[in-house]
Design an enzyme around this catalytic site. Structure first.
Site, PDB file in Angstrom:
ATOM      1  CG  ASN A   4      26.775  31.786 -55.339  1.00 13.77           C
ATOM      2  OD1 ASN A   4      26.395  32.935 -55.361  1.00 13.77           O
ATOM      3  ND2 ASN A   4      26.110  30.791 -55.900  1.00 13.77           N
ATOM      4  CB  CYS A  41      26.142  31.117 -63.371  1.00 13.49           C
ATOM      5  SG  CYS A  41      27.657  30.345 -62.792  1.00 13.49           S
ATOM      6  CD  GLU A  62      33.114  27.746 -58.966  1.00 11.79           C
ATOM      7  OE1 GLU A  62      32.082  28.122 -58.414  1.00 11.79           O
ATOM      8  OE2 GLU A  62      33.236  26.622 -59.468  1.00 11.79           O
ATOM      9  NE  ARG A  86      28.456  23.512 -61.175  1.00 17.46           N
ATOM     10  CZ  ARG A  86      28.170  24.235 -60.099  1.00 17.46           C
ATOM     11  NH1 ARG A  86      28.643  25.449 -59.976  1.00 17.46           N
ATOM     12  NH2 ARG A  86      27.401  23.752 -59.156  1.00 17.46           N
ATOM     13  CG  HIS A 128      25.181  24.524 -52.849  1.00 21.30           C
ATOM     14  ND1 HIS A 128      26.459  24.737 -52.401  1.00 21.30           N
ATOM     15  CD2 HIS A 128      25.172  24.864 -54.161  1.00 21.30           C
ATOM     16  CE1 HIS A 128      27.197  25.157 -53.414  1.00 21.30           C
ATOM     17  NE2 HIS A 128      26.454  25.239 -54.484  1.00 21.30           N
TER      18      HIS A 128
HETATM   19  C1  PEP Z   1      28.996  29.912 -57.619  1.00 22.83           C
HETATM   20  O1  PEP Z   1      29.882  29.491 -56.878  1.00 22.83           O
HETATM   21  O2  PEP Z   1      28.724  31.111 -57.742  1.00 22.83           O
HETATM   22  C2  PEP Z   1      28.187  28.955 -58.400  1.00 22.83           C
HETATM   23  C3  PEP Z   1      27.316  29.371 -59.290  1.00 22.83           C
HETATM   24  O3  PEP Z   1      28.335  27.644 -58.125  1.00 22.83           O
HETATM   25  P1  PEP Z   1      27.691  26.958 -56.830  1.00 22.83           P
HETATM   26  O4  PEP Z   1      26.786  27.943 -56.173  1.00 22.83           O
HETATM   27  O5  PEP Z   1      26.958  25.741 -57.274  1.00 22.83           O
HETATM   28  O6  PEP Z   1      28.890  26.632 -56.006  1.00 22.83           O
HETATM   29 MG    MG Z   2      30.531  27.463 -57.070  1.00 22.53          MG
END
Ligand code: PEP
Ligand code: MG
Length: 594
Positions: free
Chosen positions: A483, A531, A460, A359, A215
């Site tokens: 991700n 996303c 995810e 979210r 992140h």
């Molecule tokens: C992901 O996991 O792809 C996502 C968009 O959420 P984050 O990156 O905030 O975990």
């Molecule tokens: Mg995520």
């Protein structure tokens, strides 16, 4: 002498500047330039705080019981000596006077310099004095908190009050009191601290640790300034004030570059600028493929103010508002319903009638609530597999209901999609939907106005991707978080640079889960978007189009590059090729060759 340090490329472009070393524990110290007219006031702030700490120590010395171990008295003597050390005092003055650093920044910069000298000492006793120096600096910083300069007080006020005053802070940060660009080098920076730097003066970032989709890297990318993470020992090898080139495309840091290298990178920097200007012309061009498919390009945001950049980049909505950033960096104090409502409303209004996907909070893993107090982190060896995201929300219904009420109320002001992260079990889905209904009932009872929301779930976790029909029974749309889907499919910690070479969103297993999720949603006529960072990766655009994806959500800075790919693509023709990539043993090779 010129040398290079290799890491992971996370945010494109080239930055050239002097290194500012920031210790991980000090990333939350404020960094801003002062008005040169206030130099003496700033120096006085450090002096007064230092004097206060000295008085404290002298009082302690005075009150020390006769039978106290003599080590304590000796330690207090050392602390007093360090506080009076000429190198500390003159160094702090230098940073304030010559560089116009604010007092806290000047003090921590000088601390870093002296600490390194301690590290290099042969004598073990002297080396250990670094810990004492750290303690006294910590105490001075603590005192300074109570003597915030008017600018700092305004800054803190601005952070509370929101963007209108933030703008004026930014003006101050970009004041031309300093003409040398600065690049930040740290061992690690938490996502919350990174966010603090969002409107900062730094031209680039480099950290020793972190993966491409950690992140911290994601926030760096959202700032659209060159960044390299996972550069291992960069913060050890680079010294305060060294000239550094950050090549965010290649993932390389070049330290103390020769004039020839500088000229070469200066050229590359200008080329990048020209490319951006060229892309900017696409801002108002509709995102249509050559065969006429309309592609939705949405923005990922962390804070309500990010909508400005989203609109500017031509986003047609927000596909992911990572609401957890409203919860972080607050010493564990959570935002109440009204504060959240105002933040969501601001984002909705910022998007001027376009949809906003909020979210629900995704705290945990590499996004702890707050370093010292994070309940979700304490004592857990595998935080990414622990009480994270919806699991954390369901474990604390009053907290979750507060957020749901705030989102529902904000939805009265525009089109809102409510997105739930990290679901895996049908029972979690039902519990979540039940709490949404409870939130509505509470608002009815309290007489609050609220609006309709479309409900979405993130895919995810592989378990979710393998049970998409269950999700579609309950939700209006799905959003694929590639991700985490990559992290959990491959069992690779997305923030760990040691295994970063194995973190591969193009692994056939990951692509298969993505492809099947898109296909199932398309077959049922339900909305689906990606996303995760994959959506903003121009090397993936054609593949995702070929797999049937029509909605992409990414950081605003990536929208125009992806749009360029969309404009050049023929989605129908890509379908067959995408299936070949999907069935290949090594999809990345095919993607590179295409
Ligand atoms: C992901 O996991 O792809 C996502 C968009 O959420 P984050 O990156 O905030 O975990
Ligand atoms: Mg995520």
């Amino acid at each position: 002498m010129t040398f290079s340090v290799h890491g992971l490329a996370v945010s494109r472009g080239v930055a050239i500047g002097r290194a500012v070393l920031v210790a991980s524990s000090r990333a939350d110290v404020s960094h801003y330039f002062i008005d040169p007219a206030t130099t003496n006031d700033e120096i006085a702030r450090v002096r007064l705080s230092r004097n206060a700490v000295m008085e404290e120590i002298m009082r302690l010395q005075h009150d020390l019981p006769k039978d106290a171990p003599h080590e304590i008295a000796a330690l207090l003597d050392v602390h007093l000596m360090l506080l009076q050390d000429e190198m500390l005092i003159s160094g702090v003055k230098h940073w304030i006077t010559e560089r116009h650093y604010n007092a806290e920044w000047a003090l921590t910069t000088q601390y870093e310099l002296i600490a390194r000298q301690f590290d290099e000492m042969e004598d073990a006793y002297l080396r250990e004095r670094k810990a004492d120096l750290e303690q006294v600096v910590e105490r001075i910083l603590c005192h300074m908190k109570g003597s915030a300069s008017p600018l700092q007080a305004a800054r803190q006020g601005a952070a509370r009050a929101g963007s209108s005053r933030r703008q004026s802070q930014q003006d101050l940060l970009l004041d031309d009191t300093l003409d040398v660009p600065l690049v930040l080098v740290a061992h690690d920076i938490s996502p919350a601290d990174m966010l603090q730097f969002k409107q900062s003066l730094f031209a680039g970032f480099a950290t020793d640790v972190g993966g491409r989709t950690s992140h911290t890297a994601i926030v760096a990318r959202s700032m659209d300034i060159p960044a390299v993470v996972g550069a291992r020992s960069a913060s050890q090898l680079i010294k305060q004030d060294d000239w550094v080139i950050i090549d965010g495309d290649a993932g390389v840091l070049i330290v103390d570059p020769s004039p020839i290298i500088l000229a070469e990178y200066g050229f590359k920097q200008r080329q990048g600028e020209l490319e951006r200007q060229r892309l900017n012309r696409l801002r108002h061009t509709p995102a249509l493929t050559m065969d006429g498919q309309r592609i939705e390009l949405l923005a990922n945001i962390e804070m309500p103010d990010d909508t400005l950049g989203a609109v500017e980049a031509g986003a047609v909505g927000v596909g992911l508002f990572r609401s957890e950033f409203l919860f972080m960096g607050r010493n564990g104090k959570l935002p109440d319903e009204n504060e959240q409502y105002l933040a969501y409303r601001k984002a909705i209004e910022g998007m001027q009638g376009m949809p906003v996907t909020i979210r629900t909070v995704d705290i945990g893993s590499d996004k702890p609530l707050d370093r010292p107090t994070a309940k979700s982190q304490e004592g857990h060896l595998n935080p990414a597999l622990g009480l994270r995201a919806i699991r954390w929300s369901l474990a604390d219904p009053p907290m979750f209901l507060t957020q749901l009420r705030a989102i529902l109320r904000a939805a009265a002001h525009g089109q809102v999609n409510l997105l739930v992260p990290m679901l895996a079990h049908a029972s979690e889905i039902r519990q979540t939907l039940d709490l949404i209904n409870q939130a509505r009932a509470q608002l009815d009872k309290r007489g609050f106005v609220y609006g309709p929301v479309r409900l979405g779930a993130m895919i995810e976790i592989p378990a979710a991707a393998l049970t998409v029909p269950v999700f579609l029974k309950y939700f209006d749309f799905l959003s694929i978080g590639t991700n985490d889907l990559t992290q959990y499919t491959l069992a690779i910690d997305r923030s760990d640079e040691a295994v970063a070479h194995l973190y591969d969103p193009c692994h056939p297993a990951v692509l298969r889960l993505v492809a099947d999720t898109i296909a199932e949603c398309n077959a049922q006529g339900k909305g689906v978007s990606v996303c995760g960072e994959m959506a903003g990766d121009v090397h993936m655009t054609r593949l995702l189009l070929g797999l049937g994806l029509r909605s992409f959500s990414m950081h605003p800075s990536q929208i125009l590059s992806v749009k360029q790919q969309v404009l050049r693509a023929d989605a129908a023709k890509l379908r067959l090729w995408a299936q070949e990539v999907l069935n290949s043993e090594d999809p990345s090779v095919m993607l590179q060759a295409s």
